[in-house]
Design a protein around this motif. Structure first.
Motif, mmCIF file in Angstrom:
data_model
loop_
_atom_site.group_PDB
_atom_site.id
_atom_site.type_symbol
_atom_site.label_atom_id
_atom_site.label_comp_id
_atom_site.label_asym_id
_atom_site.label_seq_id
_atom_site.Cartn_x
_atom_site.Cartn_y
_atom_site.Cartn_z
ATOM 1 N N ARG A 28 -14.637 15.040 -9.278
ATOM 2 C CA ARG A 28 -13.782 13.894 -8.993
ATOM 3 C C ARG A 28 -12.767 14.239 -7.892
ATOM 4 N NH1 ARG A 28 -11.224 9.345 -9.970
ATOM 5 N NH2 ARG A 28 -9.018 9.460 -10.368
ATOM 6 N N ALA A 29 -12.234 15.460 -7.943
ATOM 7 C CA ALA A 29 -11.282 15.893 -6.905
ATOM 8 C C ALA A 29 -11.962 15.897 -5.537
ATOM 9 C CB ALA A 29 -10.735 17.281 -7.250
ATOM 10 N N GLU A 30 -13.183 16.428 -5.511
ATOM 11 C CA GLU A 30 -13.940 16.469 -4.245
ATOM 12 C C GLU A 30 -14.176 15.053 -3.720
ATOM 13 O OE1 GLU A 30 -15.054 19.124 -2.539
ATOM 14 O OE2 GLU A 30 -15.170 20.803 -3.959
ATOM 15 N N GLU A 31 -14.561 14.157 -4.613
ATOM 16 C CA GLU A 31 -14.864 12.783 -4.197
ATOM 17 C C GLU A 31 -13.629 12.064 -3.669
ATOM 18 O OE1 GLU A 31 -18.531 12.134 -7.346
ATOM 19 O OE2 GLU A 31 -16.670 11.003 -7.623
ATOM 20 N N LEU A 32 -12.523 12.261 -4.377
ATOM 21 C CA LEU A 32 -11.280 11.604 -3.926
ATOM 22 C C LEU A 32 -10.858 12.115 -2.556
ATOM 23 C CD1 LEU A 32 -8.829 11.269 -6.947
ATOM 24 C CD2 LEU A 32 -9.500 9.489 -5.330
ATOM 25 N N LEU A 33 -10.978 13.429 -2.378
ATOM 26 C CA LEU A 33 -10.581 14.005 -1.085
ATOM 27 C C LEU A 33 -11.512 13.525 0.021
ATOM 28 C CD1 LEU A 33 -9.621 17.573 -2.318
ATOM 29 C CD2 LEU A 33 -8.076 15.949 -1.191
ATOM 30 N N GLU A 34 -12.772 13.406 -0.319
ATOM 31 C CA GLU A 34 -13.708 12.871 0.667
ATOM 32 C C GLU A 34 -13.346 11.422 1.001
ATOM 33 O OE1 GLU A 34 -17.853 12.915 -0.455
ATOM 34 O OE2 GLU A 34 -18.395 12.933 1.685
ATOM 35 N N SER A 35 -12.984 10.664 -0.017
ATOM 36 C CA SER A 35 -12.672 9.243 0.202
ATOM 37 C C SER A 35 -11.415 9.049 1.045
ATOM 38 C CB SER A 35 -12.550 8.494 -1.126
ATOM 39 O OG SER A 35 -11.306 8.767 -1.729
ATOM 40 N N SER A 52 -14.977 21.337 4.583
ATOM 41 C CA SER A 52 -14.270 22.563 4.974
ATOM 42 C C SER A 52 -12.762 22.387 4.751
ATOM 43 C CB SER A 52 -14.577 22.920 6.432
ATOM 44 O OG SER A 52 -13.696 22.252 7.309
ATOM 45 N N ARG A 53 -12.250 21.204 5.010
ATOM 46 C CA ARG A 53 -10.810 20.984 4.793
ATOM 47 C C ARG A 53 -10.453 20.945 3.305
ATOM 48 N NH1 ARG A 53 -11.945 19.351 9.580
ATOM 49 N NH2 ARG A 53 -10.416 19.619 11.239
ATOM 50 N N ARG A 54 -11.422 20.611 2.488
ATOM 51 C CA ARG A 54 -11.154 20.592 1.047
ATOM 52 C C ARG A 54 -10.978 22.009 0.499
ATOM 53 N NH1 ARG A 54 -15.312 16.347 1.224
ATOM 54 N NH2 ARG A 54 -16.845 17.515 0.015
ATOM 55 N N ILE A 61 -1.908 11.877 -1.039
ATOM 56 C CA ILE A 61 -2.319 10.563 -1.548
ATOM 57 C C ILE A 61 -3.452 10.718 -2.565
ATOM 58 C CG2 ILE A 61 -3.416 8.372 -0.873
ATOM 59 C CD1 ILE A 61 -1.771 8.685 1.814
ATOM 60 N N ALA A 62 -4.419 11.571 -2.243
ATOM 61 C CA ALA A 62 -5.527 11.809 -3.191
ATOM 62 C C ALA A 62 -4.994 12.368 -4.504
ATOM 63 C CB ALA A 62 -6.545 12.771 -2.571
ATOM 64 N N ARG A 63 -4.020 13.256 -4.407
ATOM 65 C CA ARG A 63 -3.435 13.847 -5.614
ATOM 66 C C ARG A 63 -2.762 12.769 -6.470
ATOM 67 N NH1 ARG A 63 1.176 18.318 -4.923
ATOM 68 N NH2 ARG A 63 2.016 16.526 -3.806
ATOM 69 N N ALA A 64 -2.066 11.844 -5.805
ATOM 70 C CA ALA A 64 -1.400 10.766 -6.553
ATOM 71 C C ALA A 64 -2.416 9.868 -7.251
ATOM 72 C CB ALA A 64 -0.518 9.950 -5.619
ATOM 73 N N LEU A 65 -3.621 9.753 -6.659
ATOM 74 C CA LEU A 65 -4.647 8.882 -7.238
ATOM 75 C C LEU A 65 -5.443 9.558 -8.345
ATOM 76 C CD1 LEU A 65 -6.018 7.343 -3.933
ATOM 77 C CD2 LEU A 65 -4.792 6.104 -5.738
ATOM 78 N N PHE A 66 -5.317 10.860 -8.444
ATOM 79 C CA PHE A 66 -6.182 11.630 -9.344
ATOM 80 C C PHE A 66 -6.037 11.196 -10.806
ATOM 81 C CE2 PHE A 66 -7.598 15.654 -11.422
ATOM 82 C CZ PHE A 66 -8.882 15.631 -10.934
ATOM 83 N N GLY A 67 -4.855 10.798 -11.198
ATOM 84 C CA GLY A 67 -4.648 10.369 -12.585
ATOM 85 C C GLY A 67 -4.996 8.907 -12.832
ATOM 86 N N THR A 68 -5.681 8.257 -11.887
ATOM 87 C CA THR A 68 -6.013 6.817 -11.941
ATOM 88 C C THR A 68 -4.810 5.952 -12.324
ATOM 89 O OG1 THR A 68 -6.848 6.979 -14.205
ATOM 90 C CG2 THR A 68 -8.463 7.179 -12.430
ATOM 91 N N PRO A 69 -3.762 6.003 -11.506
ATOM 92 C CA PRO A 69 -2.560 5.219 -11.799
ATOM 93 C C PRO A 69 -2.780 3.732 -11.548
ATOM 94 C CG PRO A 69 -2.369 6.182 -9.617
ATOM 95 C CD PRO A 69 -3.646 6.719 -10.216
ATOM 96 N N GLN A 70 -2.066 2.894 -12.317
ATOM 97 C CA GLN A 70 -2.070 1.455 -12.041
ATOM 98 C C GLN A 70 -1.068 1.109 -10.949
ATOM 99 O OE1 GLN A 70 -1.902 -1.165 -15.543
ATOM 100 N NE2 GLN A 70 -2.332 0.630 -16.786
#
Ligand code: ADP
Ligand code: MG
Length: 232
Positions: free
Chosen positions: A131-138, A144-146, A163-172
Motif C-alpha cells: 500500500r505504501a508503494e502504491e500510494l507513493l507511486e500515485s 528508485s525514489r521510493r 502527502i502520501a504519508r498523510a493519506l496512508f491512514g485513509t483519513p476522511q
C-alpha cells in the motif's frame, strides 16, 4: 445534525491566545463545512489565522467557543484519549515542512506511521508495504525514489512523500498548511494539482491553506481569512 458527506464542520469557532495581560483573537466566529471529495482553499496574509484554523480542525487546539465536528463526532465532548484516537483515525495533516525522518526511505516514512498506529506487526505486513508503494507511486514517485532517503529527494518530491504519508491512514479529512511555500511556482502548481487529484480519488474533505495565489485555481471553493474572520 450529522451529515456523513460533511466530514469536517466548524461552527461559530472562536480561538484566542494569551497576549501579555490580554488575549489575542486568532479565530473570530468561524464557520466552515467541507464535503467529502471537496478541496477548499483558505487564502490570507501571514498572521490572519490560517494555521490556527487547521490546528482547531485537527483537534490539536481546543477552541474557546463553538463546535468542531470531525467524521460526524462532536470533538468538544470527547476526552483527550478519544480525541487523539479520532485524530489518528480521521485526519491526515500535511505541515509546511515535510518533517521526514532523515534515516528512512520514502516507503519507510509511510510504514513508520503504520507502526505507530498499529504496533509492530503492521510494520512487517506485506500488505502495508504494498500500500505504501502504491500510494507513493500515485503521488508520482518512481521506484528508485521510493528507496531514497529525504536528502536525495528534491523539495517537491519530499512534499509528495509528505502527502502520501498523510493519506496512508485513509483519513476522511486532509489538512494541508502552505505545502508550496518552499517550492518554485511550477512545482507549487504541480503539488496543488496533486492535492486536487487525491481529494477526488480518496474522497477526502481537504482544506488547503495558502498565501500562494497561483494555487487557488485548483480549489473547488476559495475562502479568505482576514484577522481571524473567514469569508467566501
Ligand atoms: P497564519 O497561519 O495565517 O500566519 P496563525 O494562525 O499562525 O496565522 O496566527 C494567527 C495569529 O495568532 C497571529 O497574530 C499569531 O501571531 C498568533 N499566534 C499564533 N500562534 C500563537 C501562539 N501559540 N501563541 C500566541 N499567539 C499565537
Ligand atoms: Mg501559518
Amino acid at each position: 445534525m450529522t451529515d456523513r458527506r460533511i466530514p469536517l464542520a466548524l461552527d461559530r469557532v472562536r480561538l484566542t491566545y494569551p497576549d501579555g495581560d490580554r488575549r489575542l483573537t486568532a479565530l473570530d466566529d468561524v464557520g466552515l463545512r467541507v464535503a467529502a471529495g471537496e478541496l477548499v482553499a483558505v487564502a490570507g496574509p501571514s498572521g490572519s489565522g490560517k494555521s490556527s484554523l487547521l490546528a482547531v480542525a485537527a483537534t490539536l487546539l481546543r477552541p474557546d467557543a463553538g463546535t468542531v465536528r470531525l467524521a460526524g463526532q462532536d470533538v468538544g465532548v470527547l476526552r483527550a484519549a478519544a480525541r487523539t484516537a479520532l485524530r489518528r483515525r480521521a485526519v491526515g495533516i500535511v505541515f509546511q515542512q515535510p518533517n521526514l525522518l532523515p534515516s528512512l526511505t520514502s516507503v519507510e516514512q509511510l510504514l513508520v506511521t503504520a507502526h505507530l498506529r498499529g504496533g509492530r506487526r503492521a510494520l512487517r505486513r506485506a500488505t502495508e508495504r504494498r500500500r505504501a508503494e502504491e500510494l507513493l507511486e500515485s503521488v508520482g514517485l518512481d521506484a528508485s525514489r521510493r528507496r531514497r532517503r529525504p536528502h536525495r529527494l528534491s523539495g517537491g518530491e519530499r512534499q509528495r512523500v509528505n502527502i502520501a504519508r498523510a493519506l496512508f491512514g485513509t483519513p476522511q479529512v486532509l489538512l494541508v498548511d502552505e505545502p508550496t511555500s518552499a517550492l518554485d511556482h511550477e512545482r507549487g502548481a504541480r503539488v496543488a494539482e496533486l492535492l486536487r487529484e487525491v481529494t477526488r480519488t480518496h474522497g477526502t474533505a481537504t482544506v488547503l491553506v495558502t498565501h500562494d495565489l497561483g494555487v487557488l485555481g485548483r480549489a473547488d471553493r476559495v475562502l479568505h481569512m482576514t484577522d481571524g474572520r473567514l469569508a467566501e
